[in-house]
Design a protein around this motif. Structure first.
Motif, short mmCIF file in Angstrom:
data_model
loop_
_atom_site.label_atom_id
_atom_site.label_comp_id
_atom_site.label_asym_id
_atom_site.label_seq_id
_atom_site.Cartn_x
_atom_site.Cartn_y
_atom_site.Cartn_z
N THR A 4 0.85 -1.19 0.00
CA THR A 4 0.00 0.00 0.00
C THR A 4 0.88 1.23 0.00
O THR A 4 1.74 1.40 0.88
CB THR A 4 -0.93 0.02 1.23
OG1 THR A 4 -1.83 -1.09 1.16
CG2 THR A 4 -1.73 1.32 1.28
N VAL A 5 0.68 2.09 -0.99
CA VAL A 5 1.46 3.32 -1.14
C VAL A 5 0.52 4.50 -1.00
O VAL A 5 -0.50 4.60 -1.70
CB VAL A 5 2.18 3.36 -2.50
CG1 VAL A 5 2.96 4.68 -2.65
CG2 VAL A 5 3.11 2.17 -2.66
N PHE A 6 0.86 5.39 -0.08
CA PHE A 6 0.05 6.57 0.19
C PHE A 6 0.70 7.78 -0.47
O PHE A 6 1.86 8.10 -0.22
CB PHE A 6 -0.06 6.78 1.70
CG PHE A 6 -0.76 8.05 2.13
CD1 PHE A 6 -1.80 8.60 1.40
CD2 PHE A 6 -0.36 8.69 3.29
CE1 PHE A 6 -2.44 9.75 1.80
CE2 PHE A 6 -0.98 9.85 3.71
CZ PHE A 6 -2.04 10.39 2.97
N VAL A 7 -0.05 8.46 -1.33
CA VAL A 7 0.40 9.68 -1.99
C VAL A 7 -0.23 10.86 -1.26
O VAL A 7 -1.47 10.96 -1.19
CB VAL A 7 -0.01 9.70 -3.48
CG1 VAL A 7 0.48 10.98 -4.15
CG2 VAL A 7 0.55 8.47 -4.19
N THR A 8 0.59 11.75 -0.72
CA THR A 8 0.03 12.85 0.07
C THR A 8 -0.41 14.01 -0.84
O THR A 8 -0.05 15.17 -0.64
CB THR A 8 1.04 13.35 1.12
OG1 THR A 8 2.18 13.92 0.44
CG2 THR A 8 1.50 12.24 2.02
N VAL A 48 -0.01 1.37 5.67
CA VAL A 48 0.82 1.99 4.66
C VAL A 48 2.24 1.43 4.69
O VAL A 48 2.89 1.42 5.74
CB VAL A 48 0.85 3.53 4.86
CG1 VAL A 48 1.82 4.18 3.88
CG2 VAL A 48 -0.55 4.10 4.71
N ASP A 49 2.72 0.98 3.53
CA ASP A 49 4.09 0.48 3.42
C ASP A 49 5.06 1.56 2.95
O ASP A 49 6.23 1.56 3.32
CB ASP A 49 4.14 -0.70 2.44
CG ASP A 49 3.29 -1.86 2.89
OD1 ASP A 49 3.70 -2.55 3.84
OD2 ASP A 49 2.20 -2.06 2.32
N GLY A 50 4.58 2.45 2.08
CA GLY A 50 5.44 3.50 1.55
C GLY A 50 4.65 4.77 1.33
O GLY A 50 3.44 4.72 1.05
N VAL A 51 5.32 5.90 1.44
CA VAL A 51 4.68 7.20 1.24
C VAL A 51 5.41 7.96 0.14
O VAL A 51 6.64 8.06 0.16
CB VAL A 51 4.69 8.06 2.52
CG1 VAL A 51 4.17 9.48 2.23
CG2 VAL A 51 3.84 7.41 3.61
N ILE A 52 4.64 8.48 -0.81
CA ILE A 52 5.16 9.45 -1.77
C ILE A 52 4.70 10.81 -1.28
O ILE A 52 3.51 11.12 -1.28
CB ILE A 52 4.67 9.18 -3.20
CG1 ILE A 52 5.27 7.86 -3.70
CG2 ILE A 52 5.05 10.33 -4.14
CD1 ILE A 52 4.83 7.46 -5.10
N SER A 53 5.65 11.61 -0.81
CA SER A 53 5.35 12.87 -0.16
C SER A 53 5.39 14.01 -1.16
O SER A 53 6.40 14.23 -1.83
CB SER A 53 6.36 13.13 0.97
OG SER A 53 6.20 14.41 1.52
N ARG A 54 4.29 14.76 -1.24
CA ARG A 54 4.23 15.94 -2.09
C ARG A 54 4.54 17.17 -1.22
O ARG A 54 5.60 17.24 -0.63
CB ARG A 54 2.87 16.03 -2.78
CG ARG A 54 2.60 14.88 -3.77
CD ARG A 54 3.42 14.97 -5.05
NE ARG A 54 3.13 16.15 -5.80
CZ ARG A 54 2.22 16.27 -6.75
NH1 ARG A 54 1.48 15.22 -7.06
NH2 ARG A 54 2.04 17.39 -7.42
#
Length: 329
Positions: A4-8, A48-54
């Motif tokens: 699961t990848v969370f995009v902020t 969440v396994d990974g976060v793509i931070s904006r």
């Protein structure tokens, strides 16, 4: 792999989306208008396994609320919105995407330079207001010296374009010493040496405790009379009140800024009262091409780390975590 990848942010470039989906990842997004609180709620409620931070803040509370979190990738290079210390404390690497938006940021830097030198925005506003005000004090850039604070991938691209216009290009960057990374620029040994020769000063360094307030009143005073200051890096690198004073007094001819202390800028910001300033809303890396490149690079950072093949350590802002990550893989 199923992760699961969370995009902020409410969306991600299609190149990144396809890369994550092809790897079997589930992608969740921050809803439109969401901020720090919503990020923390999602991190606490989703596995969440990974976060793509904006651009929204990724706080210590958010990082600590996510027990499965293994990697964070910034969609860009500035990590001021990420609590890196909290990630490091948990052994979570924080990657960036250096170079992905370099061309777009460099092009905006050049655009701001020409705009500030020839007062393009001011004349446009005058004409729209019904006044035929022809600026007689515009600056020709050819024959002048461009000074770069930072000679990384953005600075190098700016140097190539500026040199093609007939400018002499100098740069100060301790990471390179006196060894120039490209033939279009020459390196100098100190910031003071650079400032004394820079008819145009352009900032291309990340924000850190070392660079915060790097350009203040004493540094601005070293610039030649009627110099131009450009900043497409981070607003906090320049002492903003000192910049305003130098612009108001006529010490500086103009400034071109894509970044400021407060973003969005507050209506009463004194920079907005300076007719010799052109400002853009931190969009240097916001072209479709740059957004796609950053999305793809960020997705690859996430997948590489989750699959046990971390990206180049040079793109990791807390590389001590990489040995921890490998031992846990």
């Amino acid at each position: 792999m199923s992760a699961t990848v969370f995009v902020t942010a409410p969306r991600l470039g299609q190149a990144g989306v396809r890369t994550l989906e092809d790897a079997g990842s589930r992608i969740i997004y921050l809803p439109d208008g969401g901020g720090r609180t919503e990020v923390e709620e999602i991190m606490a409620s989703e596995a969440v396994d990974g976060v793509i931070s904006r651009t929204v803040e990724l706080s210590a509370a958010a990082i600590e609320a996510s027990p499965r979190l293994r990697v964070i990738s910034k969609h860009g290079v500035g990590v001021g919105n990420i609590d890196v210390d909290a990630a490091t404390a948990r052994g979570i690497p924080v990657f960036t995407t250096p170079g992905a938006n370099a061309q777009s940021v460099a092009e905006l830097t050049i655009a701001l330079m020409f705009n500030a030198a020839r007062r393009v925005s001011w004349m446009d506003a005058e004409i729209r207001a019904g006044r035929w005000s022809r600026a007689q004090d515009g600056r020709q850039l050819a024959g002048g010296t461009l000074g770069l604070v930072g000679a990384g991938q953005i600075g190098q691209r700016v140097a190539r374009t500026a040199a093609a216009t007939g400018m002499r290009v100098l740069a100060f960057d301790p990471g390179f010493g006196l060894d120039s990374p490209v033939p279009e620029l020459a390196m100098v040994g100190s910031l003071e040496e650079l400032l004394g020769q820079a008819d145009v000063l352009s900032i291309h360094v990340p924000l850190s405790e070392r660079t915060r307030g790097l350009i203040g009143a004493p540094q601005l005073a070293l610039l030649p009379a009627d110099a131009i200051v450009l900043n497409t890096a981070r607003g906090e690198v320049i002492d903003e009140p000192a910049l305003v004073e130098a612009l108001r007094s006529g010490q500086l001819f103009a400034a071109g800024l894509d970044t400021t202390w407060s973003e969005p800028m507050e209506p009463g910001n004194p920079l907005l009262d300076c007719p010799n300033v052109v400002v853009t809303p931190h969009v240097g890396g916001s072209t479709p091409a740059a957004l796609e490149a950053m999305a793809l690079a960020a997705a690859r950072n996430i997948l590489g780390c989750l699959e046990g093949t971390p990206p180049d350590a040079r793109s990791c802002v807390n590389p001590t975590t990489l040995s921890i990550e490998r031992s846990n893989a």
